[in-house]
Design an enzyme around this catalytic site. Structure first.
Site, PDB file in Angstrom:
ATOM      1  N   ASP A 239       0.600  -1.400  -0.219  1.00 41.24           N
ATOM      2  CA  ASP A 239       0.352  -0.050   0.430  1.00 41.24           C
ATOM      3  C   ASP A 239       0.788   1.723  -0.183  1.00 41.24           C
ATOM      4  OD1 ASP A 239       0.624   0.174   2.141  1.00 41.24           O
ATOM      5  OD2 ASP A 239      -1.139  -0.510   3.777  1.00 41.24           O
TER       6      ASP A 239
ATOM      7  N   HIS B 202      -7.084  -3.914  10.534  1.00 36.91           N
ATOM      8  CA  HIS B 202      -7.178  -3.877   8.943  1.00 36.91           C
ATOM      9  C   HIS B 202      -5.741  -4.812   8.269  1.00 36.91           C
ATOM     10  CE1 HIS B 202      -4.484   0.263   9.021  1.00 36.91           C
ATOM     11  NE2 HIS B 202      -3.747  -0.816   8.893  1.00 36.91           N
TER      12      HIS B 202
ATOM     13  N   GLU C  11      -9.789  -1.380   5.143  1.00 38.95           N
ATOM     14  CA  GLU C  11      -9.894  -1.096   6.532  1.00 38.95           C
ATOM     15  C   GLU C  11     -11.602  -2.047   7.077  1.00 38.95           C
ATOM     16  OE1 GLU C  11      -8.231   0.781   8.498  1.00 38.95           O
ATOM     17  OE2 GLU C  11      -7.938   2.554   7.825  1.00 38.95           O
TER      18      GLU C  11
END
Ligand code: GLP
Length: 242
Positions: A67, A136, A141
């Site tokens: 990410d 998470h 999330e």
């Protein structure tokens, strides 16, 4: 699913490092899925040390990161591009062309598709994961569907608060990010999730003793064929069977 309760952070990182080394030395074209956050730093230190001692090369390795924040550039000290260079890439012989980290720099829909395609072309042999205190994984999330692929995400306030320890203030913490989806993570052949400290205990309890629910994204891992959770005693303190 296997749970390994370790004595401390060092021991947990060493076990994960040994698994990485196995993949890197045994496969012809290994692909590693890498994570950021404080949990994997010890693994990266061991990789660098081992490389500097001449034991292992990374010139044939591809890495795909989970990410990245949106709204800060890649030179920002808290960007995950910077993090990966700082802790790992600049110290080892990995080829820059084999390093992949998602980015929010261009049209987001295109970026998501591009990163998704890239993951399809580079199936991950071993994925390293941390876990947020809200459960998470990556930046998936609570509430993220289990079939999600690479996507743009509005960060949970809990995540922003947890991560504000790395920024000067809460206001500075980005509100959005791009992340591999849960389906991408589940495609990895093997997964190692690391959790250290009391602040992870509730999430680890839900993950190990609870049922699968999108409210605890990491709970999806209980149906992965080869997932290992490395947790210290603090993170394991609420587990029923230790
Ligand atoms: C961030 C990352 C996650 C990471 C989490 C936990 O939110 N996006 O991938 O797992 O932090 O971080 P730490 O290991 O510092 O507790």
């Amino acid at each position: 699913m296997g749970v390994l309760i370790v004595d401390n952070y060092e021991q947990g990182c060493r076990i994960a490092f040994e698994r990485i080394k196995q993949v890197v030395t045994q496969r012809e074209r290994p692909v590693l899925g890498l994570a950021t956050g404080s949990s994997p730093i010890g693994i990266y230190n061991l990789m660098v040390q081992d490389y500097q001692q001449g034991h292992c090369s990374y010139s044939h390795v591809t890495t795909c990161n989970l990410d990245e924040y949106c709204g800060i550039d890649h030179h920002h000290l808290q960007s995950y591009h910077y993090f990966m260079q700082h802790y790992l890439f600049r110290w080892i012989d990995i080829l820059p062309k084999n390093i992949y980290i998602p980015t929010c720099e261009n049209i987001l829909e295109q970026e998501c598709k591009k990163y998704n395609d890239l993951l399809l072309q580079n199936p991950i042999d071993l994925q390293i994961l941390g876990i947020g205190s809200n459960g998470h994984i990556g930046f998936n999330e609570p509430g993220t569907p289990f079939d999600s692929t690479v996507h743009y995400v509005k960060l949970d306030e809990k995540t922003r608060m947890d991560n504000s320890r790395f920024f000067k203030s809460l206001e500075e913490v980005p509100k959005y990010a791009i992340t591999m989806g849960i389906a991408n993570i589940m495609q990895a052949k093997s997964i190692i999730l690391l959790a250290f400290g009391f602040q992870k205990a509730v999430a680890i309890k839900g993950l190990v003793d609870g049922r699968q629910t999108i409210e605890l994204p990491a709970s999806v891992l209980s149906s992965h064929p080869d997932a290992t959770f490395i947790v210290d005693k603090q993170a394991a303190c609420l587990l029923l069977h230790k």
